[in-house]
Design an enzyme around this catalytic site. Structure first.
Site: not given
Ligand code: ADP
Ligand code: MG
Length: 398
Positions: A35, A200, A377
């Site tokens: 970033r 999320k 987001g």
């Molecule tokens: P992004 O930042 O790419 O939008 P998110 O913040 O929504 O993604 O999610 C990322 C997190 O999701 C990571 O820290 C990952 O460890 C977690 N994650 C993925 N699969 C699982 C799971 N099955 N159980 C718990 N956490 C998970």
């Molecule tokens: Mg995230």
């Protein structure tokens, strides 16, 4: 949207710029500086134009309180290294240190204000509170540049309100992100596959209904998958779950079927008892997750099926890791998807802070993908067709 060029001669002008420097940290070490790198084109151009640059950014969620844990000090240091010049960090956001730091700026110098989320007005739902803070930001500068794409979906003082008070323009990063995402909303090459995962769940479930309209195929993995599996009547054990959304998700599955869209859920899952890299793991069919286990990654059959779908696509958008990739033993699903994205002939866009960090951590280079968006987001809301306050304000204003 106005561009930086539309702001006229910036020599000696004080340019306030919102960046997204919300980087992942381990202690004081930045584990992915993507970033910060993404902001360099705009910052370099402003330096060359002889502007006095005042950067606003946030880190984490200090929730309106000063908290050294969320200081931007590591960011100031890294930005200075990358840009090859000292970046002066004010010790406050709009207090005496900010005023003094800005007053000392020469042409081409860069100052960084402390974490804007130290100020309760930044994220306030009360418009007058936000506007009062925005007025203090505006008092520091002559013009405003919005370049924090990861926050343009937020109606916050440093993103939205301040743009109403100064001549404003989009920075190069925001302009580029919007241009690329536009390609995905206006007539994307088909098949168009959207891959969603991550943690999320509540935030992201909201976008699915709209994405179903534009995408041909929706692939669900990561923490999000368990709410889907639950909606199909499966036991999900201790897996991450959004119980309030189970009914809605059931509806999405039916809508997808009625619309003739493909919806892929993981057919197998890697489970463990503890949320721990060393917890013994095994692969189970997704309808047989033991009650005392949790799903931490998609299984190998799912990874293969998802990869095949991605390789056959012409356009792919991916947001959210397939498993807990931070733990190497649960990173295989995310790795398989990243590899398919790197190999596909289709145009691939990755959005999301953790998703971007995941592909870099797994050893991929940015140029193996069509585009890595700095916003999770924000990119999802854009693809959903929502109006993003931080973009709308640049269109209607000044
Ligand atoms: P992004 O930042 O790419 O939008 P998110 O913040 O929504 O993604 O999610 C990322 C997190 O999701 C990571 O820290 C990952 O460890 C977690 N994650 C993925 N699969 C699982 C799971 N099955 N159980 C718990 N956490 C998970
Ligand atoms: Mg995230």
């Amino acid at each position: 949207m106005k561009s930086i060029e539309d702001l006229g001669d910036l020599t000696g002008k004080r340019v306030l710029i919102r960046c997204d420097f919300n980087v992942p940290l381990e202690g004081e070490t930045i584990t992915d500086d993507g970033r910060i790198r993404a902001a360099l084109p705009t910052l370099t151009a402003l330096r060359q134009a002889g502007a006095k640059i005042i950067v606003m950014a946030h880190l984490g969620r200090p929730k309106g309180q000063v908290n050294p844990k969320y200081s931007l000090a590591p960011v100031a240091k890294r930005l200075g290294e990358l840009i090859g010049a000292e970046v002066k960090l004010a010790t406050d956001v709009v207090g005496p240190s900010a005023a003094e730091t800005v007053a000392e700026l020469g042409a081409g110098d860069i100052a960084l204000l402390e974490n804007v989320r130290y100020e309760p007005g930044e994220e306030s739902k009360d418009e007058t509170e936000r506007q009062a803070l925005a007025a203090k930001y505006a008092a520091l500068a002559d013009v405003f540049v919005s370049d924090g794409f990861g926050v343009v979906h937020r109606k916050q003082a440093s993103v939205y309100d301040v743009a109403k008070l100064l001549p404003s323009a989009a920075g190069y990063l925001v302009a580029k992100e919007v241009e690329i995402l536009k390609r995905l909303t206006i007539d994307p090459a088909r098949p168009y596959v959207v891959v969603l995962g991550g943690a999320k769940v509540a935030d992201k479930l909201a976008v699915i209904e709209n994405l179903l309209k534009t995408a041909d195929t929706l692939i669900i993995g990561g923490g999000m998958a368990y709410t889907f599996l639950k909606s199909q009547g499966y036991e999900v054990g201790q897996s991450i779950l959004d119980p309030d959304k189970v009914e809605a998700v059931k509806g999405y599955v039916q809508t997808a079927a009625a619309m003739g869209k493909k919806l892929l859920l993981p057919t197998d899952t890697i489970v463990a008892k503890e949320f721990d890299n060393d917890s013994p793991q095994r692969v189970v069919p997704s309808d047989q997750i033991p009650a005392d286990h949790q799903g931490l990654d998609i299984g190998p059959s799912s990874a293969e099926a998802f990869a095949a779908e991605i390789k056959g696509a012409k356009t792919i958008f991916w947001n959210g890791p397939m498993g807990v990739f931070e733990m190497p033993n649960f990173a295989r699903g995310t790795l398989a998807v990243a590899k398919a994205l790197a190999e596909t002939d289709g145009y691939s866009v990755i959005g999301g802070g953790d998703s971007a960090a995941a592909v870099r951590q797994l050893g991929f280079a940015d140029d193996q993908f069509g585009h890595i968006s700095t916003g999770g987001g924000a990119s999802l809301e854009y693809l959903e067709g929502k109006e993003l306050p931080g973009l709308a304000v640049l269109e209607e204003n000044n």
